[in-house]
Scaffold this active site. Structure first.
Site, PDB file in Angstrom:
ATOM      1  N   ASN A  14      11.200  -5.774   6.271  1.00 41.27           N
ATOM      2  CA  ASN A  14      10.864  -6.435   5.013  1.00 41.27           C
ATOM      3  C   ASN A  14      12.011  -6.311   4.009  1.00 41.27           C
ATOM      4  O   ASN A  14      12.293  -7.246   3.263  1.00 41.27           O
ATOM      5  CB  ASN A  14       9.564  -5.880   4.438  1.00 41.27           C
ATOM      6  CG  ASN A  14       8.356  -6.466   5.149  1.00 41.27           C
ATOM      7  OD1 ASN A  14       8.142  -7.669   5.125  1.00 41.27           O
ATOM      8  ND2 ASN A  14       7.583  -5.617   5.797  1.00 41.27           N
ATOM      9  N   ARG A  64       4.901  17.092  -3.454  1.00 42.91           N
ATOM     10  CA  ARG A  64       5.034  15.647  -3.661  1.00 42.91           C
ATOM     11  C   ARG A  64       5.637  15.361  -5.031  1.00 42.91           C
ATOM     12  O   ARG A  64       6.441  14.451  -5.187  1.00 42.91           O
ATOM     13  CB  ARG A  64       3.665  14.960  -3.565  1.00 42.91           C
ATOM     14  CG  ARG A  64       3.142  14.840  -2.161  1.00 42.91           C
ATOM     15  CD  ARG A  64       1.848  14.030  -2.128  1.00 42.91           C
ATOM     16  NE  ARG A  64       1.333  13.946  -0.785  1.00 42.91           N
ATOM     17  CZ  ARG A  64       1.746  13.073   0.131  1.00 42.91           C
ATOM     18  NH1 ARG A  64       2.677  12.199  -0.184  1.00 42.91           N
ATOM     19  NH2 ARG A  64       1.233  13.078   1.328  1.00 42.91           N
ATOM     20  N   MET A  89       6.360   4.630   3.255  1.00 47.61           N
ATOM     21  CA  MET A  89       5.137   5.296   3.691  1.00 47.61           C
ATOM     22  C   MET A  89       4.963   6.657   3.015  1.00 47.61           C
ATOM     23  O   MET A  89       5.069   7.703   3.654  1.00 47.61           O
ATOM     24  CB  MET A  89       5.115   5.429   5.218  1.00 47.61           C
ATOM     25  CG  MET A  89       5.236   4.098   5.947  1.00 47.61           C
ATOM     26  SD  MET A  89       4.010   2.877   5.477  1.00 47.61           S
ATOM     27  CE  MET A  89       2.544   3.586   6.211  1.00 47.61           C
ATOM     28  N   ARG A  90       4.726   6.600   1.701  1.00 49.51           N
ATOM     29  CA  ARG A  90       4.464   7.823   0.927  1.00 49.51           C
ATOM     30  C   ARG A  90       3.340   7.554  -0.054  1.00 49.51           C
ATOM     31  O   ARG A  90       3.296   6.481  -0.666  1.00 49.51           O
ATOM     32  CB  ARG A  90       5.695   8.241   0.111  1.00 49.51           C
ATOM     33  CG  ARG A  90       6.877   8.708   0.907  1.00 49.51           C
ATOM     34  CD  ARG A  90       6.707  10.058   1.518  1.00 49.51           C
ATOM     35  NE  ARG A  90       6.504  11.093   0.519  1.00 49.51           N
ATOM     36  CZ  ARG A  90       6.003  12.294   0.803  1.00 49.51           C
ATOM     37  NH1 ARG A  90       5.658  12.595   2.033  1.00 49.51           N
ATOM     38  NH2 ARG A  90       5.851  13.191  -0.142  1.00 49.51           N
ATOM     39  N   LEU A  92       2.249   8.206  -3.551  1.00 51.38           N
ATOM     40  CA  LEU A  92       3.018   8.570  -4.736  1.00 51.38           C
ATOM     41  C   LEU A  92       2.133   9.202  -5.809  1.00 51.38           C
ATOM     42  O   LEU A  92       0.987   8.808  -5.995  1.00 51.38           O
ATOM     43  CB  LEU A  92       3.724   7.333  -5.281  1.00 51.38           C
ATOM     44  CG  LEU A  92       4.747   6.750  -4.298  1.00 51.38           C
ATOM     45  CD1 LEU A  92       5.084   5.314  -4.635  1.00 51.38           C
ATOM     46  CD2 LEU A  92       5.991   7.610  -4.257  1.00 51.38           C
ATOM     47  N   ASN A 104       4.073  -3.121  -4.213  1.00 51.05           N
ATOM     48  CA  ASN A 104       3.936  -2.660  -2.836  1.00 51.05           C
ATOM     49  C   ASN A 104       3.393  -3.795  -1.971  1.00 51.05           C
ATOM     50  O   ASN A 104       2.592  -4.604  -2.427  1.00 51.05           O
ATOM     51  CB  ASN A 104       2.969  -1.470  -2.781  1.00 51.05           C
ATOM     52  CG  ASN A 104       2.805  -0.915  -1.377  1.00 51.05           C
ATOM     53  OD1 ASN A 104       3.782  -0.695  -0.677  1.00 51.05           O
ATOM     54  ND2 ASN A 104       1.576  -0.685  -0.967  1.00 51.05           N
ATOM     55  N   HIS A 106       1.108  -4.621   1.288  1.00 47.99           N
ATOM     56  CA  HIS A 106       0.066  -3.981   2.100  1.00 47.99           C
ATOM     57  C   HIS A 106      -0.481  -4.992   3.109  1.00 47.99           C
ATOM     58  O   HIS A 106      -0.809  -6.115   2.743  1.00 47.99           O
ATOM     59  CB  HIS A 106      -1.061  -3.454   1.206  1.00 47.99           C
ATOM     60  CG  HIS A 106      -2.059  -2.656   1.966  1.00 47.99           C
ATOM     61  ND1 HIS A 106      -1.770  -1.393   2.449  1.00 47.99           N
ATOM     62  CD2 HIS A 106      -3.308  -2.945   2.373  1.00 47.99           C
ATOM     63  CE1 HIS A 106      -2.828  -0.940   3.105  1.00 47.99           C
ATOM     64  NE2 HIS A 106      -3.765  -1.865   3.072  1.00 47.99           N
ATOM     65  N   SER A 133      -1.306  -8.425   1.198  1.00 45.59           N
ATOM     66  CA  SER A 133      -1.366  -8.400  -0.264  1.00 45.59           C
ATOM     67  C   SER A 133      -0.079  -7.795  -0.812  1.00 45.59           C
ATOM     68  O   SER A 133       0.488  -6.883  -0.215  1.00 45.59           O
ATOM     69  CB  SER A 133      -2.538  -7.525  -0.740  1.00 45.59           C
ATOM     70  OG  SER A 133      -3.762  -7.972  -0.217  1.00 45.59           O
ATOM     71  N   GLU A 139      -1.865   4.701  -9.589  1.00 45.04           N
ATOM     72  CA  GLU A 139      -2.123   6.078  -9.141  1.00 45.04           C
ATOM     73  C   GLU A 139      -3.031   6.141  -7.925  1.00 45.04           C
ATOM     74  O   GLU A 139      -2.929   7.047  -7.126  1.00 45.04           O
ATOM     75  CB  GLU A 139      -2.727   6.889 -10.291  1.00 45.04           C
ATOM     76  CG  GLU A 139      -1.711   7.202 -11.361  1.00 45.04           C
ATOM     77  CD  GLU A 139      -2.292   7.984 -12.518  1.00 45.04           C
ATOM     78  OE1 GLU A 139      -3.111   8.895 -12.273  1.00 45.04           O
ATOM     79  OE2 GLU A 139      -1.916   7.694 -13.660  1.00 45.04           O
ATOM     80  N   ASP A 142      -3.205   1.924  -2.839  1.00 44.62           N
ATOM     81  CA  ASP A 142      -3.463   0.506  -2.555  1.00 44.62           C
ATOM     82  C   ASP A 142      -4.535  -0.096  -3.461  1.00 44.62           C
ATOM     83  O   ASP A 142      -5.346  -0.918  -3.026  1.00 44.62           O
ATOM     84  CB  ASP A 142      -3.840   0.316  -1.069  1.00 44.62           C
ATOM     85  CG  ASP A 142      -2.711   0.710  -0.141  1.00 44.62           C
ATOM     86  OD1 ASP A 142      -1.538   0.515  -0.514  1.00 44.62           O
ATOM     87  OD2 ASP A 142      -2.991   1.222   0.950  1.00 44.62           O
ATOM     88  N   HIS A 168       3.137  -9.544  10.266  1.00 40.33           N
ATOM     89  CA  HIS A 168       4.517  -9.281   9.844  1.00 40.33           C
ATOM     90  C   HIS A 168       5.225 -10.576   9.410  1.00 40.33           C
ATOM     91  O   HIS A 168       5.977 -10.569   8.432  1.00 40.33           O
ATOM     92  CB  HIS A 168       5.306  -8.560  10.924  1.00 40.33           C
ATOM     93  CG  HIS A 168       4.847  -7.154  11.166  1.00 40.33           C
ATOM     94  ND1 HIS A 168       4.507  -6.289  10.153  1.00 40.33           N
ATOM     95  CD2 HIS A 168       4.659  -6.468  12.312  1.00 40.33           C
ATOM     96  CE1 HIS A 168       4.131  -5.129  10.661  1.00 40.33           C
ATOM     97  NE2 HIS A 168       4.213  -5.216  11.973  1.00 40.33           N
ATOM     98  N   GLU A 171       4.275 -11.260   5.976  1.00 44.70           N
ATOM     99  CA  GLU A 171       4.947 -10.317   5.076  1.00 44.70           C
ATOM    100  C   GLU A 171       6.356 -10.791   4.754  1.00 44.70           C
ATOM    101  O   GLU A 171       6.783 -10.758   3.592  1.00 44.70           O
ATOM    102  CB  GLU A 171       5.028  -8.922   5.717  1.00 44.70           C
ATOM    103  CG  GLU A 171       3.715  -8.224   5.868  1.00 44.70           C
ATOM    104  CD  GLU A 171       3.838  -6.894   6.621  1.00 44.70           C
ATOM    105  OE1 GLU A 171       2.889  -6.118   6.540  1.00 44.70           O
ATOM    106  OE2 GLU A 171       4.870  -6.650   7.268  1.00 44.70           O
TER     107      GLU A 171
END
Length: 184
Positions: A14, A64, A89-90, A92, A104, A106, A133, A139, A142, A168, A171
């Site tokens: 991406n 984190r 892939m975290r 946050l 982001n 998703h 999406s 916070e 997703d 994909h 995306e």
């Protein structure tokens, strides 16, 4: 000139599509890329471009919040107008979400199938729409305001790999388009 920073953790597919799309726009530039994984395959892909790459390994931090603070500091040094999470892939913390304006990608029609197994869950639940999406990062995982969505037409008895590949492809189209739309 509008500036973006792209965050990624894996293949960088991406990220690559965004970079290629932005080559056609003189008023938007990729200021930097950041990955949290030293073994991310996207690292090789970014080498073909004259874009700074930063590796900030999340495993080097006790919490984190400490990782997110270093991430915020590094991003801020580039003064971006927008940060794009493209397969980053975290989960946050507020250290990030309260300080960085970011979007982001998703692989589901939110609010359905949040989290890491969205494609598998979407494939398995034929009652709900499948698709992708782009949303503002908040916070809650997703759960930020949805900016754009694209639905995937289901094919009866489609194998999972085919379904995943078609997700994909959506995306690769929607994320770069959304970045441009937000910054034009």
């Amino acid at each position: 000139m509008k500036r973006i920073v792209i965050l990624f953790s894996g293949e960088g597919s991406n990220m690559l599509r965004i970079i290629q799309k932005l080559e056609h726009y003189e008023n938007i530039e990729v200021a930097a890329t950041i990955t949290n994984k030293q073994e991310a395959k996207g690292i090789e892909k970014i080498k073909a471009y004259n874009i700074p790459l930063n590796i900030i390994n999340h495993k080097d931090y006790a919490s984190r919040e400490e990782f997110d603070q270093d991430l915020v500091n590094k991003i801020s040094s580039y003064k971006p107008d927008l940060v794009v999470l493209a397969g980053f892939m975290r989960i946050l913390t507020p250290v990030f979400t309260k300080n960085i304006k970011s979007i982001n990608l998703h692989p589901s029609i939110l609010p359905h199938f949040k989290g890491a197994k969205a494609i598998e869950q979407s494939y398995a639940d034929i009652e709900k729409p499948a698709g992708i999406s782009v949303h503002w990062v908040s916070e809650e995982l997703d759960s930020g305001l949805v900016i754009a969505q694209k639905e995937l037409t289901r094919i009866k008895d489609e194998p999972f790999e085919s379904f995943k590949n078609r997700i994909h492809l959506l995306e690769y189209e929607l994320l770069p388009e959304t970045v441009v739309r937000l910054l034009q």
